[in-house]
Motif scaffolding. Structure first.
Motif, PDB file in Angstrom:
ATOM      1  N   VAL A 379       0.836  -1.203   0.000  1.00 11.63           N
ATOM      2  CA  VAL A 379       0.000   0.000   0.000  1.00 11.63           C
ATOM      3  C   VAL A 379       0.872   1.255   0.000  1.00 11.63           C
ATOM      4  CG1 VAL A 379      -1.671   1.311   1.326  1.00 11.63           C
ATOM      5  CG2 VAL A 379      -1.946  -1.142   1.087  1.00 11.63           C
ATOM      6  N   THR A 380       1.904   1.231   0.822  1.00  9.00           N
ATOM      7  CA  THR A 380       2.821   2.373   0.861  1.00  9.00           C
ATOM      8  C   THR A 380       3.395   2.641  -0.523  1.00  9.00           C
ATOM      9  OG1 THR A 380       3.403   1.761   3.106  1.00  9.00           O
ATOM     10  CG2 THR A 380       4.857   3.294   1.990  1.00  9.00           C
ATOM     11  N   LEU A 381       3.759   1.571  -1.201  1.00 12.97           N
ATOM     12  CA  LEU A 381       4.333   1.733  -2.534  1.00 12.97           C
ATOM     13  C   LEU A 381       3.301   2.264  -3.518  1.00 12.97           C
ATOM     14  CD1 LEU A 381       6.555  -1.446  -2.631  1.00 12.97           C
ATOM     15  CD2 LEU A 381       7.321   0.927  -2.651  1.00 12.97           C
ATOM     16  N   VAL A 382       2.067   1.781  -3.389  1.00 13.07           N
ATOM     17  CA  VAL A 382       1.016   2.282  -4.295  1.00 13.07           C
ATOM     18  C   VAL A 382       0.889   3.796  -4.153  1.00 13.07           C
ATOM     19  CG1 VAL A 382      -1.463   2.311  -4.712  1.00 13.07           C
ATOM     20  CG2 VAL A 382      -0.278   0.141  -4.452  1.00 13.07           C
ATOM     21  N   ILE A 383       0.873   4.258  -2.891  1.00  8.03           N
ATOM     22  CA  ILE A 383       0.749   5.702  -2.663  1.00  8.03           C
ATOM     23  C   ILE A 383       1.891   6.436  -3.352  1.00  8.03           C
ATOM     24  CG2 ILE A 383       0.793   7.524  -0.924  1.00  8.03           C
ATOM     25  CD1 ILE A 383      -0.419   5.603   1.030  1.00  8.03           C
ATOM     26  N   ASN A 384       3.089   5.929  -3.148  1.00  7.06           N
ATOM     27  CA  ASN A 384       4.248   6.637  -3.678  1.00  7.06           C
ATOM     28  C   ASN A 384       4.325   6.557  -5.196  1.00  7.06           C
ATOM     29  OD1 ASN A 384       6.116   7.776  -1.487  1.00  7.06           O
ATOM     30  ND2 ASN A 384       5.388   5.844  -0.659  1.00  7.06           N
ATOM     31  N   VAL A 385       3.950   5.413  -5.745  1.00  3.95           N
ATOM     32  CA  VAL A 385       3.995   5.248  -7.199  1.00  3.95           C
ATOM     33  C   VAL A 385       2.993   6.178  -7.869  1.00  3.95           C
ATOM     34  CG1 VAL A 385       3.407   3.646  -9.044  1.00  3.95           C
ATOM     35  CG2 VAL A 385       4.892   2.906  -7.197  1.00  3.95           C
ATOM     36  N   MET A 386       1.847   6.333  -7.217  1.00  2.18           N
ATOM     37  CA  MET A 386       0.799   7.184  -7.783  1.00  2.18           C
ATOM     38  C   MET A 386       1.317   8.604  -7.986  1.00  2.18           C
ATOM     39  SD  MET A 386      -2.569   5.796  -7.574  1.00  2.18           S
ATOM     40  CE  MET A 386      -3.219   5.593  -5.937  1.00  2.18           C
ATOM     41  N   LYS A 387       2.216   9.031  -7.106  1.00  4.88           N
ATOM     42  CA  LYS A 387       2.663  10.418  -7.149  1.00  4.88           C
ATOM     43  C   LYS A 387       3.977  10.591  -7.906  1.00  4.88           C
ATOM     44  CE  LYS A 387       2.006  10.922  -2.563  1.00  4.88           C
ATOM     45  NZ  LYS A 387       1.837  11.562  -1.259  1.00  4.88           N
ATOM     46  N   VAL A 388       4.461   9.523  -8.521  1.00  7.31           N
ATOM     47  CA  VAL A 388       5.781   9.607  -9.159  1.00  7.31           C
ATOM     48  C   VAL A 388       5.793  10.746 -10.182  1.00  7.31           C
ATOM     49  CG1 VAL A 388       5.253   7.909 -10.953  1.00  7.31           C
ATOM     50  CG2 VAL A 388       7.604   8.310 -10.295  1.00  7.31           C
ATOM     51  N   PHE A 389       6.830  11.559 -10.087  1.00 13.00           N
ATOM     52  CA  PHE A 389       6.926  12.717 -10.976  1.00 13.00           C
ATOM     53  C   PHE A 389       8.346  12.890 -11.518  1.00 13.00           C
ATOM     54  CE2 PHE A 389       8.146  17.152 -11.520  1.00 13.00           C
ATOM     55  CZ  PHE A 389       7.234  17.570 -12.472  1.00 13.00           C
ATOM     56  N   ASP A 390       9.277  13.156 -10.598  1.00 10.50           N
ATOM     57  CA  ASP A 390      10.631  13.558 -10.990  1.00 10.50           C
ATOM     58  C   ASP A 390      11.278  12.580 -11.956  1.00 10.50           C
ATOM     59  OD1 ASP A 390       9.743  14.450  -8.462  1.00 10.50           O
ATOM     60  OD2 ASP A 390      11.724  15.276  -8.049  1.00 10.50           O
ATOM     61  N   LEU A 391      11.156  11.301 -11.619  1.00 14.06           N
ATOM     62  CA  LEU A 391      11.863  10.288 -12.401  1.00 14.06           C
ATOM     63  C   LEU A 391      11.383  10.290 -13.854  1.00 14.06           C
ATOM     64  CD1 LEU A 391      14.058   8.586 -11.306  1.00 14.06           C
ATOM     65  CD2 LEU A 391      12.445   6.764 -10.859  1.00 14.06           C
ATOM     66  N   VAL A 392      10.072  10.382 -14.034  1.00  5.37           N
ATOM     67  CA  VAL A 392       9.515  10.405 -15.391  1.00  5.37           C
ATOM     68  C   VAL A 392       9.928  11.685 -16.098  1.00  5.37           C
ATOM     69  CG1 VAL A 392       7.391  10.320 -16.733  1.00  5.37           C
ATOM     70  CG2 VAL A 392       7.560   9.043 -14.600  1.00  5.37           C
TER      71      VAL A 392
END
Lengths: 452, 309
Positions: A379-392
């Motif tokens: 779940v923690t990862l889902v939250i963080n993945v949802m917000k991924v920005f910089d890397l992309v």
């Protein structure tokens, strides 16, 4: 001030009996005031910079790009119609489905494996290290690694090396023939003799256009072919460094071209195949009498394998997810490792005594006992993945940015990066908020339960 | 049983063993020695390969940062392994002479340090009040704070940009700091309140009996007891701000931009800018790496706890 004023009223009503009570109340009031002072900075900042902006964004998302025209839910329907935004939603879905699963799986695997070695601490340190690295730096690191030119990008260097280990690389991509060399064909092959040959007559196949350092190191000086049985011949570099030599003839300083595939073709069918030796010579033995064409198939001249176009439109999202794995695997592993350490050893030992195999223990005991921890990690990862920005934003090269966009980058581009549609941008940011809420509620619940 | 419990562990139980520290539980096994030896050999091999895969990209950045522009254009960093003469510090000297990058590095410090101190200070005050002081609406306000944990920074970008524009904070270091503080607070308050709440009531009562005012209790008792949580929080917040690009990308101008933004603006010509990007990225890594190695335990705990954000 209001407190002081209100405070006078009760004293006036019960001036004597309440003296002690009054002192206590006053102390209490002072404490309350103090408490308010304690929370005030936080409340002011949160109110002005978090609560108000959320409300503002929700409101703004109901207006058009200019902010003057109320459009209701139009921006939200636009999200699901605009092709670029749809692509971002598709990519975000891929991210959320793939990355947390891979990370949790990888973390579990590595956590179990590290339990079995003595240098687990060092290993965890190495894998956790990327968590200290900014996504910008990680992005630069992976732009370097994903570089397509196998001479520069480490990943493609490995891929090409592996590819060439299994499949002989075409040796002479630049080779071509001189005019009137007796060979016909085009650059990139195939080449074939213009005139047919009969067994007993030698063939010499002269090429040019091969750089001296592209000739294999084991190439030896070519020898003019002799007759004899079958068809013998030589494939050579018809070029003497520094000049000299006769065109179309094998000169002493000219080298053979080893490793070429040569075919003898009779009536359109390949009758025999040979490979040139270090001095470029080849020979077809035991050919029936007849007219043959000697042919050099295109595989000798194919452009070399250039590796994978990691940051091309097709692979850019998986490639960036790969970079994300590099950053987050340590996190998953350490968290799962902590859960693993808390599993009672007795249960495992008992199962082992009963003859359970390691695989059974893992599936039947370890994983079920770890389920709560795995869920939290996931779940923690889902939250963080949802917000991924910089890397992309960093890794995707300009031309494929559109292909790689996720919700957060799309929101940025729409609002600030030239799109300048703050209505749609606000709607996207509200959508982002809504998507994170359920996962967040789960985590907060769990957090609170773990305390009680 | 996760790392988070560690951060929340009440001070009174501090002697308990920490579950989170990476450690090797030595476990005797009853298996055939050969099978064990072979099995552990395979495991070791797998883990060594994985560790190498993890180190390689970092090593690549480091070596690339020390190679000349021409070397980087013609072949890969791994050639430096056999030919160390390629390596030099020229890129780094050039980087420091470039006032833009040096200034951006300084901006990163100017943003990260105050943003961390402010978050810790403001959240500690609020956390203590939410845990131990009585005021009207306390629980409701705290619930709102918990709710704000979800809010992604993206939703604040546009409104706060307008707000800052109106009051002249847009494009300033102070604006970037304020934004970071505001978006760091919900988690910080949440963490510290929960930690402070587990201080035994008797300790606080005793301090009050001794005539300690609330401020005195806060600074002399609560803060020292809360040190583990505060340390983890400070490290997490510092890294968060230090490594941020998104917030500064919007709120900072070319004068106040931190290193991440300065480097980001060079990404367009990635190939020709490796001579700046690689050493710049490495420069931005050095501080987090020092923090990482100096405070491993708090670092791991801070990151684990902060991941709820």
């Amino acid at each position: 001030m209001a407190d002081t004023l209100k405070g006078r009223a009760p004293r006036a009503r019960a001036p004597q009996a309440g003296a002690a009570l009054d002192a206590r109340r006053r102390a209490q009031r002072r404490k309350r005031r103090l408490a308010v002072l304690f929370v005030l900075p936080a409340v002011l900042l949160l109110g002005a910079l978090v609560v108000y902006p959320v409300l503002f964004s929700v409101g703004r998302s109901l207006f058009d790009a200019s902010g003057e025209q109320f459009v209701g839910a139009a921006n939200y329907t636009e999200i699901f119609q605009d092709p670029a935004t749809l692509k971002a939603i598709r990519n975000s879905t891929i991210w959320v489905v793939v990355a947390p699963v891979l990370l949790t799986g990888l973390g579990l695997m590595l956590a179990v494996l590290t339990e079995k070695v003595r240098w687990a601490t060092a290993f965890k340190l190495v894998l956790f290290l990327p968590m200290a690295v900014s996504f910008l730096a990680a992005g630069i690191i992976f732009r370097l690694a994903y570089e397509q030119n196998p001479d520069r990008g480490v990943l493609n260097a490995v891929v090409v090396a592996a590819h060439d280990a299994f499949e002989d690389p075409a040796a002479y991509p630049t080779a071509r023939v001189r005019e009137q060399s007796g060979l016909a064909g085009k650059t990139g092959g195939p080449y074939a003799t213009e005139e047919t040959v009969r067994p007993g007559s030698p063939v010499s196949l002269g090429f040019v256009g091969v750089a001296p350092d592209a000739v294999p190191a084991d190439a030896r000086p070519a020898k003019a072919p002799a007759g004899g049985d079958g068809i013998g011949g030589v494939a050579y570099l018809d070029f003497v460094p520094g000049g000299g030599g006769t065109q179309g003839k094998v000169d002493p300083a000219e080298k053979g071209l080893p490793g070429m595939t040569v075919e003898a073709v009779h009536d359109g069918k390949v009758a025999a195949t040979a490979t040139t030796a270090a001095d470029g010579s080849f020979r077809f033995d035991g050919l029936a009498d007849g007219e043959y064409t000697v042919r050099l198939p295109a595989s000798n001249f194919a452009a070399p394998y250039q590796g994978v176009n990691w940051l091309g439109p097709a692979l850019v999202t998986p490639a960036i997810i790969g970079a994300y794995l590099w950053v987050w695997t340590g996190f998953a592993m350490v968290l799962i490792g902590a859960g693993l350490a808390a599993i009672p050893r007795d249960a495992l030992e008992a199962a082992r005594m009963d003859g359970a195999t390691e695989g059974q223990i893992f599936r039947r005991i370890t994983v079920p006992l770890l389920a709560p921890v795995l869920t939290v990690v996931f779940v923690t990862l889902v939250i963080n993945v949802m917000k991924v920005f910089d890397l992309v934003y960093i890794i995707a090269p300009g031309p494929v940015q559109e292909e790689a966009n996720v919700l957060a980058t799309r929101m940025w581009l729409v609002s600030f990066g030239g799109g300048n549609d703050q209505g749609l941008g606000s709607a996207l940011s509200v959508l982002l908020l809504l998507l994170v809420v359920p996962a967040m509620i789960f985590n907060v619940r769990r957090f609170r339960r773990s305390r009680s | 049983m996760s790392a988070r419990t560690t951060v929340e562990r009440p001070p009174a139980e501090r002697a308990a063993p920490r579950p989170v520290r990476p450690s090797t539980p030595g476990r005797p096994r009853r298996r055939g020695r050969l099978a064990k030896w072979l099995g552990s050999g395979a495991v070791q091999a797998v883990l060594i390969v994985v560790a190498l895969i993890w180190i390689t990209p970092l090593a690549g950045l480091f070596l690339s940062s020390m190679r000349s522009e021409r070397d980087n254009a013609s072949d890969g960093w791994w050639t430096a392994l056999t030919d160390p003469s390629q390596l030099s510090l020229d890129n780094y000297t050039a980087l420091f002479e470039d006032s833009g990058i040096a200034g951006a590095f300084w901006n990163t410090v100017l943003i990260s340090v105050p943003a961390t101190l402010l978050v810790v200070g403001i959240a500690a005050l609020a956390g203590y009040a939410f845990a131990w002081l009585d005021f009207p609406g306390r629980d409701a306000v705290f619930l709102v704070v918990v709710g704000l944990l979800v809010v992604p920074v993206q939703i604040g970008l546009l409104p706060v940009a307008k707000l800052f524009g109106a009051v002249g904070l847009f494009g300033t270091v102070a604006g970037v700091i304020l934004f970071h503080v505001a978006y760091g607070l919900p988690f910080a308050i949440f963490l510290l309140r929960n930690y402070f709440a587990e201080i035994p009531r008797e300790m606080l009562e005793a301090a009050r009996m001794d005539g300690g005012g609330e401020w005195r209790i806060f600074s002399r008792l609560v803060l020292p007891l809360g040190r583990p949580a505060i340390a983890s929080l400070a490290i997490f917040q510092f890294l968060w701000v230090w490594n941020d690009m998104l917030v500064a990308l919007l709120f900072a101008d070319s004068e106040s931009q931190p290193l991440t933004v300065a480097l980001q603006s060079q990404m367009r010509q990635f190939g020709s800018n490796i001579g700046v990007l690689a050493p710049g990225a490495f420069l931005s890594l050095v501080v987090p790496l020092v923090v990482f190695f100096a405070f491993q335990r708090h670092f791991v705990q801070g990151v684990m706890a902060g991941s709820v954000k």
